[in-house]
Each structure stands twice: as C-alpha cells, then as structure tokens.
Design a protein around this motif. Sequence first.
Motif, PDB file in Angstrom:
ATOM      1  N   UNK A   1       0.683  -1.321  -0.028  1.00 54.07           N
ATOM      2  CA  UNK A   1      -0.018  -0.186  -0.050  1.00 54.07           C
ATOM      3  C   UNK A   1       0.907   1.181  -0.156  1.00 54.07           C
ATOM      4  N   UNK A   2       1.960   1.349   0.673  1.00 51.44           N
ATOM      5  CA  UNK A   2       2.768   2.468   0.811  1.00 51.44           C
ATOM      6  C   UNK A   2       3.364   2.550  -0.660  1.00 51.44           C
ATOM      7  N   UNK A   3       3.810   1.589  -1.224  1.00 49.87           N
ATOM      8  CA  UNK A   3       4.301   1.815  -2.736  1.00 49.87           C
ATOM      9  C   UNK A   3       3.396   2.398  -3.577  1.00 49.87           C
ATOM     10  N   UNK A   4       2.446   1.990  -3.348  1.00 51.03           N
ATOM     11  CA  UNK A   4       1.098   2.318  -4.452  1.00 51.03           C
ATOM     12  C   UNK A   4       0.824   4.020  -4.032  1.00 51.03           C
ATOM     13  N   UNK A   5       0.782   4.181  -2.830  1.00 53.28           N
ATOM     14  CA  UNK A   5       0.628   5.727  -2.373  1.00 53.28           C
ATOM     15  C   UNK A   5       1.643   6.449  -2.814  1.00 53.28           C
ATOM     16  N   UNK A   6       3.049   6.163  -2.731  1.00 54.17           N
ATOM     17  CA  UNK A   6       4.015   6.846  -3.025  1.00 54.17           C
ATOM     18  C   UNK A   6       4.179   7.438  -4.457  1.00 54.17           C
ATOM     19  N   UNK A   7       3.767   6.183  -5.510  1.00 51.72           N
ATOM     20  CA  UNK A   7       3.813   6.219  -6.785  1.00 51.72           C
ATOM     21  C   UNK A   7       2.656   7.267  -7.325  1.00 51.72           C
ATOM     22  N   UNK A   8       1.394   6.772  -6.410  1.00 53.92           N
ATOM     23  CA  UNK A   8       0.252   7.753  -6.921  1.00 53.92           C
ATOM     24  C   UNK A   8       0.494   9.275  -6.514  1.00 53.92           C
ATOM     25  N   UNK A   9       1.308   9.538  -5.671  1.00 57.52           N
ATOM     26  CA  UNK A   9       1.400  11.039  -5.340  1.00 57.52           C
ATOM     27  C   UNK A   9       2.508  11.536  -5.930  1.00 57.52           C
ATOM     28  N   UNK A  10       3.395  10.885  -6.754  1.00 58.43           N
ATOM     29  CA  UNK A  10       4.748  11.453  -7.257  1.00 58.43           C
ATOM     30  C   UNK A  10       4.033  12.292  -8.441  1.00 58.43           C
ATOM     31  N   UNK A  11       2.858  12.163  -9.258  1.00 62.53           N
ATOM     32  CA  UNK A  11       2.575  13.117 -10.277  1.00 62.53           C
ATOM     33  C   UNK A  11       2.082  14.341  -9.861  1.00 62.53           C
ATOM     34  N   UNK A  12       1.649  14.428  -8.411  1.00 62.43           N
ATOM     35  CA  UNK A  12       0.873  15.638  -7.994  1.00 62.43           C
ATOM     36  C   UNK A  12       1.828  16.259  -6.897  1.00 62.43           C
ATOM     37  N   UNK A  13       3.222  15.769  -6.912  1.00 58.27           N
ATOM     38  CA  UNK A  13       4.162  16.378  -5.714  1.00 58.27           C
ATOM     39  C   UNK A  13       4.167  17.812  -5.639  1.00 58.27           C
ATOM     40  N   UNK A  14       4.074  18.625  -6.976  1.00 61.99           N
ATOM     41  CA  UNK A  14       3.936  19.992  -6.952  1.00 61.99           C
ATOM     42  C   UNK A  14       2.485  20.511  -7.323  1.00 61.99           C
TER      43      UNK A  14
END
Length: 276
Positions: free
Chosen positions: A80-93
Amino acid sequence: MRPGRRPWWSPGQWLARLFGAQAAEIEIPPAAWRRVCDDQPELAMLSTDERDRLRSLAAQFLGGRPFYAGGAFELTDAMQLRIAALACLPVLELGLTWLDAIRSVIVYPDAFEVDHEEVDESGVVHEVRDLRAGEAWSHGTLVLSWADIEAGRDPDLAMSVVIHEVAHFIDGANGAENGFPPLGKGHDRARWTQDFQAAFDRLNREVEAGHEPVIDPYAATNPAEFFAVLSEYFFRLPEELRQAEAGLYAHLSRFYGQDPRARLVAVSAGKIAADV
C-alpha cells in the motif's frame, strides 16, 4: 466485476485508519519509506526535500481512502505504501487535491478481467472480456495489478501502471479524459493542443506504417491514453521522451512542475563523482 473485499488495515501493524468522518494521521516509519524510495527507480531520483514532501502526501493519501484486496490476496502495508508513493509522485508539485477523485483502491495479484463493449467498423456492438493491468473507474476507484506494479521496478521499462492510471484521473479533472488536463495560468492551451495533436498523429502514422516507434504503440489508442503513456515516460524514462518529443517533454514539465531528466542528470553526476 465485484471483487472480494478485505479491510485496508491490519491490527497490530504500523498503519492504522479510523473509519469515521475524519481519517487518522498515518505515520510512515523512516526505514519503510527509505526502502520504498530506494527500490523504485522514479523515486530513487528524488532529492531529500522531494522525498520528505512526497512522504507527507503519501501519508495523507493512505489516510484518506480505503484499500481493498481483490480475491484471495494479502495486501500488505508495504504494498500500500508503494502504491501511495507512486500515486502521489505526479502531484508532488500540483497538490493532493488533484487526487480527490480517487476514493478507493483495489489491488489484484495479477492482471484482471474486465467486461466492456466494443463497436466494430460496421457499427455492431460486441461484448468483450479483456485482461487489464489497471483501470481508473469513473466513480472514483483506482484498480491495479500488483504483478504489473512489481514489473515497474525494472529501471529500463517505461511502464508504471500506477502513474498511468493516476494520469487518467488527472486528465479527467476537468470533466473529460481527452488528453487535455486543466492547465494552469501561463500555459499556452492552443500550443498544447497543437503540439500534442501533431505528435499523436505522427505516432499513429508510424504504427500504421508498421514501424516500431520509440513510444509504446498503445499511446496511439486515443488522446487520453497518449497523455497517460507519455506521463509514464516522463517520470520513468525522461531522457528517452525528451529525445523523441522534446516539445511534449517541455509541456509535461511545465504542467507537472517537475523535471525528472534534471534529477536523472544530477543522480548520474553524483555517481560519477563518487566513483572518482
């Protein structure tokens, strides 16, 4: 398809969730976060500051929506943590509000079957069953194949099923998935349309001519898939995308507010310096 469901959390483990009006604050252990970032190519390139900010977004993402396992599948905290990290990468900024449309996440152990309709050249509608690695459902469910997420640990592959499906949600933030996400002030909308349409047409000509394009031919399916596939390349193989479509790389860099190629150059320079 109605998948089997199981709770997002496991009693006694380090992730916890309150099923009420407000989500619990998720504490991500430093060691677990470091492992996720170090094991995932597009996350390994991030600076310390970027990792810290992404960690905060991932914690909010985990605390704000339930995760379910599809079928007989153990969905661990680390997954779940890996999925959350990858999902949030595009919206980092961009900010986490861009992912508000994602209300739940379902993870299958492997590619899953989906029934849908297709219209042939004669206009006849057919019921078709396909295998999918991921889907962005209009009612807010992000559906993923864990096997395909794991395949994304290969640094030579452009594929990132999480980024691809999240890109669909981002694309649809203005009400339609059409390869034209809501653009910020200062972004030339006419130029975006002109450049993306020209590149989309070029890719289709290459595919129709039987050539093997640099970009995955699946991107030629429609403008929405074009945007999603290019987003994968942008974060996963930025140098390849820049060489193939420098103009589109510039558009995506301005839109996402990130420059993965610069990160890659910085990481490579650091490795060379360390070797010297």
